[in-house]
Design a protein around this motif. Structure first.
Motif, PDB file in Angstrom:
ATOM      1  N   PRO A  52       0.790  -1.239   0.000  1.00 27.45           N
ATOM      2  CA  PRO A  52       0.000   0.000   0.000  1.00 27.45           C
ATOM      3  C   PRO A  52       0.820   1.286   0.000  1.00 27.45           C
ATOM      4  O   PRO A  52       0.491   2.242  -0.712  1.00 27.45           O
ATOM      5  CB  PRO A  52      -0.851  -0.126   1.268  1.00 27.45           C
ATOM      6  N   HIS A  53       1.901   1.348   0.783  1.00 25.96           N
ATOM      7  CA  HIS A  53       2.691   2.575   0.854  1.00 25.96           C
ATOM      8  C   HIS A  53       3.369   2.877  -0.486  1.00 25.96           C
ATOM      9  O   HIS A  53       3.469   4.046  -0.889  1.00 25.96           O
ATOM     10  CB  HIS A  53       3.735   2.469   1.967  1.00 25.96           C
ATOM     11  N   THR A  54       3.813   1.844  -1.187  1.00 26.30           N
ATOM     12  CA  THR A  54       4.418   2.057  -2.499  1.00 26.30           C
ATOM     13  C   THR A  54       3.379   2.571  -3.496  1.00 26.30           C
ATOM     14  O   THR A  54       3.660   3.477  -4.290  1.00 26.30           O
ATOM     15  CB  THR A  54       5.032   0.742  -3.016  1.00 26.30           C
ATOM     16  N   VAL A  55       2.177   2.004  -3.451  1.00 25.62           N
ATOM     17  CA  VAL A  55       1.097   2.485  -4.325  1.00 25.62           C
ATOM     18  C   VAL A  55       0.780   3.944  -4.013  1.00 25.62           C
ATOM     19  O   VAL A  55       0.579   4.766  -4.921  1.00 25.62           O
ATOM     20  CB  VAL A  55      -0.163   1.615  -4.155  1.00 25.62           C
ATOM     21  N   LEU A  56       0.779   4.292  -2.736  1.00 24.41           N
ATOM     22  CA  LEU A  56       0.434   5.653  -2.319  1.00 24.41           C
ATOM     23  C   LEU A  56       1.469   6.665  -2.801  1.00 24.41           C
ATOM     24  O   LEU A  56       1.124   7.700  -3.385  1.00 24.41           O
ATOM     25  CB  LEU A  56       0.317   5.694  -0.794  1.00 24.41           C
ATOM     26  N   PHE A  57       2.750   6.377  -2.583  1.00 26.50           N
ATOM     27  CA  PHE A  57       3.793   7.324  -2.989  1.00 26.50           C
ATOM     28  C   PHE A  57       3.992   7.330  -4.507  1.00 26.50           C
ATOM     29  O   PHE A  57       4.413   8.350  -5.064  1.00 26.50           O
ATOM     30  CB  PHE A  57       5.096   7.007  -2.267  1.00 26.50           C
ATOM     31  N   SER A  58       3.680   6.220  -5.162  1.00 33.07           N
ATOM     32  CA  SER A  58       3.715   6.209  -6.625  1.00 33.07           C
ATOM     33  C   SER A  58       2.611   7.088  -7.194  1.00 33.07           C
ATOM     34  O   SER A  58       2.763   7.664  -8.279  1.00 33.07           O
ATOM     35  CB  SER A  58       3.559   4.779  -7.152  1.00 33.07           C
ATOM     36  N   ALA A  59       1.498   7.201  -6.480  1.00 36.92           N
ATOM     37  CA  ALA A  59       0.417   8.096  -6.894  1.00 36.92           C
ATOM     38  C   ALA A  59       0.765   9.550  -6.607  1.00 36.92           C
ATOM     39  O   ALA A  59       0.399  10.460  -7.364  1.00 36.92           O
ATOM     40  CB  ALA A  59      -0.880   7.716  -6.184  1.00 36.92           C
ATOM     41  N   LEU A  60       1.478   9.791  -5.504  1.00 38.95           N
ATOM     42  CA  LEU A  60       1.811  11.144  -5.091  1.00 38.95           C
ATOM     43  C   LEU A  60       2.860  11.791  -6.006  1.00 38.95           C
ATOM     44  O   LEU A  60       2.765  12.986  -6.319  1.00 38.95           O
ATOM     45  CB  LEU A  60       2.324  11.122  -3.651  1.00 38.95           C
ATOM     46  N   GLU A  61       3.824  11.013  -6.451  1.00 37.84           N
ATOM     47  CA  GLU A  61       4.961  11.584  -7.200  1.00 37.84           C
ATOM     48  C   GLU A  61       4.547  12.319  -8.478  1.00 37.84           C
ATOM     49  O   GLU A  61       4.909  13.498  -8.657  1.00 37.84           O
ATOM     50  CB  GLU A  61       5.982  10.490  -7.504  1.00 37.84           C
ATOM     51  N   PRO A  62       3.825  11.695  -9.405  1.00 32.10           N
ATOM     52  CA  PRO A  62       3.446  12.441 -10.614  1.00 32.10           C
ATOM     53  C   PRO A  62       2.484  13.584 -10.324  1.00 32.10           C
ATOM     54  O   PRO A  62       2.489  14.596 -11.033  1.00 32.10           O
ATOM     55  CB  PRO A  62       2.788  11.379 -11.499  1.00 32.10           C
ATOM     56  N   CYS A  63       1.670  13.445  -9.278  1.00 31.00           N
ATOM     57  CA  CYS A  63       0.757  14.531  -8.903  1.00 31.00           C
ATOM     58  C   CYS A  63       1.551  15.777  -8.511  1.00 31.00           C
ATOM     59  O   CYS A  63       1.257  16.897  -8.974  1.00 31.00           O
ATOM     60  CB  CYS A  63      -0.134  14.076  -7.755  1.00 31.00           C
ATOM     61  N   ILE A  64       2.558  15.613  -7.677  1.00 31.78           N
ATOM     62  CA  ILE A  64       3.387  16.745  -7.265  1.00 31.78           C
ATOM     63  C   ILE A  64       4.159  17.305  -8.455  1.00 31.78           C
ATOM     64  O   ILE A  64       4.281  18.526  -8.617  1.00 31.78           O
ATOM     65  CB  ILE A  64       4.351  16.309  -6.141  1.00 31.78           C
ATOM     66  N   ALA A  65       4.678  16.415  -9.308  1.00 34.50           N
ATOM     67  CA  ALA A  65       5.459  16.868 -10.456  1.00 34.50           C
ATOM     68  C   ALA A  65       4.634  17.766 -11.374  1.00 34.50           C
ATOM     69  O   ALA A  65       5.092  18.836 -11.798  1.00 34.50           O
ATOM     70  CB  ALA A  65       5.992  15.658 -11.227  1.00 34.50           C
ATOM     71  N   VAL A  66       3.413  17.363 -11.691  1.00 37.95           N
ATOM     72  CA  VAL A  66       2.547  18.167 -12.564  1.00 37.95           C
ATOM     73  C   VAL A  66       2.169  19.475 -11.879  1.00 37.95           C
ATOM     74  O   VAL A  66       2.165  20.544 -12.506  1.00 37.95           O
ATOM     75  CB  VAL A  66       1.290  17.370 -12.957  1.00 37.95           C
ATOM     76  N   THR A  67       1.848  19.417 -10.597  1.00 37.55           N
ATOM     77  CA  THR A  67       1.461  20.629  -9.868  1.00 37.55           C
ATOM     78  C   THR A  67       2.589  21.655  -9.867  1.00 37.55           C
ATOM     79  O   THR A  67       2.376  22.839 -10.163  1.00 37.55           O
ATOM     80  CB  THR A  67       1.071  20.273  -8.427  1.00 37.55           C
ATOM     81  N   LEU A  68       3.805  21.219  -9.559  1.00 36.22           N
ATOM     82  CA  LEU A  68       4.938  22.144  -9.520  1.00 36.22           C
ATOM     83  C   LEU A  68       5.291  22.656 -10.909  1.00 36.22           C
ATOM     84  O   LEU A  68       5.705  23.810 -11.067  1.00 36.22           O
ATOM     85  CB  LEU A  68       6.149  21.446  -8.892  1.00 36.22           C
ATOM     86  N   ALA A  69       5.131  21.812 -11.922  1.00 38.06           N
ATOM     87  CA  ALA A  69       5.426  22.239 -13.297  1.00 38.06           C
ATOM     88  C   ALA A  69       4.487  23.343 -13.753  1.00 38.06           C
ATOM     89  O   ALA A  69       4.852  24.162 -14.601  1.00 38.06           O
ATOM     90  CB  ALA A  69       5.331  21.048 -14.246  1.00 38.06           C
ATOM     91  N   CYS A  70       3.288  23.386 -13.193  1.00 41.47           N
ATOM     92  CA  CYS A  70       2.319  24.416 -13.579  1.00 41.47           C
ATOM     93  C   CYS A  70       2.450  25.677 -12.733  1.00 41.47           C
ATOM     94  O   CYS A  70       2.227  26.787 -13.229  1.00 41.47           O
ATOM     95  CB  CYS A  70       0.902  23.865 -13.465  1.00 41.47           C
ATOM     96  N   ILE A  71       2.806  25.523 -11.478  1.00 43.68           N
ATOM     97  CA  ILE A  71       2.849  26.669 -10.568  1.00 43.68           C
ATOM     98  C   ILE A  71       3.813  27.740 -11.061  1.00 43.68           C
ATOM     99  O   ILE A  71       3.547  28.939 -10.956  1.00 43.68           O
ATOM    100  CB  ILE A  71       3.217  26.204  -9.147  1.00 43.68           C
TER     101      ILE A  71
END
Length: 374
Positions: free
Chosen positions: A247-266
């Protein structure tokens, strides 16, 4: 009929809740990015379309992650799946989800990174950066191919990924494959983070503003931190009880691209906070910051000449500065003309003079010099 697992554990609730948040957050930020482009009178370019595609795959990933909890049994131990819920196939359904999770994770991250590099290439239009960007493109594409192909080729035949009863089937080490792609993923993040820093630090700005701008680009360090934590969580996976330990790997694998896209837009949402933009997309600002820059640098390139030998005096009138961000940057032409331009990529500052000629004031000294000789 597909069995739906109850949501009982903390890990299950975290994956479902974060799946919803990680779907909404990048979607909202990408929408703001498109709005910022429109407000700045600029058409969407390749970097925008790539980030939109990345956001789409992120949302699909979150859906697969939530499905892995509801129908794959993630959050429960394999023994509980078989004995408590009577699902004799155990982790089979989740292992099918796992293939999709690996592919969607790699595709969303690679599209986001290519988008960032493409955006940087339009800002830092110098040859050394363009060469580095092309090498980074190659690294990202190769990494994506390795991550995707390993998901399909790690087991032969392909169905042996989830059905270990197939005669003659074999698998390589999934842990080694995940660790290798995870480390290469971290290296890619670090390369993208470091690439613009030397150029930002050489900008002719006051140091506080220079450091603030560098920090704005440096927020990508958060993606590196998530990537490191993800690698650590992978080391705890037990493949004999994969639904209970992943579960923790699935969770952080979901978090990583989310943060990457958010920061790329900010970093490009500036038009939403004010500013005037011409119909061609050029941004114009007031002269305050440019004037301060010129004063701070006046001693490095120019020096006032105290020369009273001329019969006429040139007095500057209406000294002004114009700052603009052009769509197509002009090459730097040096300082050999009355137009002084300090350029970094497509950002230029222009100093203009209006010069008027007036008679030199007469003094006793000049009167003697100009007196006719008898």
């Amino acid at each position: 009929m597909t069995f739906i697992y109850p949501i009982e554990t903390r890990d299950q609730r975290a994956i479902v809740a974060c799946g919803i948040v990680f779907s909404l957050l990048p979607s909202i930020v990408v929408g703001l990015r498109v709005l910022a482009r429109r407000k700045a009178n600029r058409l969407l370019d390749t970097s925008d379309y790539l980030i939109i595609a990345s956001c789409f795959f992120i949302v699909v990933y979150q859906g697969v992650a939530i499905s892995s909890v509801l129908v794959g049994g993630v959050g429960f131990h394999v023994d509980d799946i078989k004995n408590r819920f009577g699902v004799k196939s155990g982790s089979t359904i989740f292992l099918k989800h796992l293939i999709a999770i690996q592919v969607l994770w790699a595709v969303s991250l690679s599209l986001c990174r290519i988008s960032i590099i493409h955006l940087f290439s339009k800002i830092f239009v110098v040859q050394s950066f363009i060469i580095a960007a092309r090498l980074t493109y190659t690294l990202i594409i190769l990494w994506a191919l390795v991550a995707i192909l390993s998901a399909f080729l790690i087991c032969q035949p392909f169905a042996f990924n989830w059905d270990k009863l197939i005669a003659g089937g074999s698998c390589g080490s999934a842990m080694v494959s995940w660790m290798v792609t995870g480390v290469l993923n971290l290296i890619s993040d670090l390369v993208i983070l470091i690439m613009p820093m030397p150029y930002l630090l050489r900008l002719e700005l006051a140091w506080p503003k220079r450091l603030l701008l560098t920090a704005s680009f440096g927020i990508g360090i958060l993606t590196c931190v998530v990537s490191i934590v993800r690698i650590e969580t992978m080391a705890t996976i037990d493949f004999n009880d994969i639904t209970g330990t992943i579960p923790h790997t699935v969770l952080f694998s979901a978090l990583e691209p989310c943060i990457a896209v958010t920061l790329a837009c900010i970093i490009i949402l500036r038009p939403l906070f004010g500013g005037r933009y011409l119909p061609d997309g050029t941004a114009t600002f007031n002269s305050t910051s440019a004037d301060a820059l010129a004063r701070s640098n006046s001693g490095t390139r120019f020096r006032q000449l105290n020369d009273n030998s001329s019969e006429t005096r040139l007095r500057p009138e209406d000294v002004g500065y114009r700052a603009s961000i052009a769509n197509s940057p002009e090459p730097f032409k040096g300082l050999g003309s009355m137009d002084v331009k300090l350029e970094m990529g497509s950002i230029s500052i222009k100093h203009e003079w209006t010069v008027e000629e007036e008679p030199r004031p007469m003094t006793s000294a000049t009167h003697k010099e100009n007196a006719p000789i008898e």
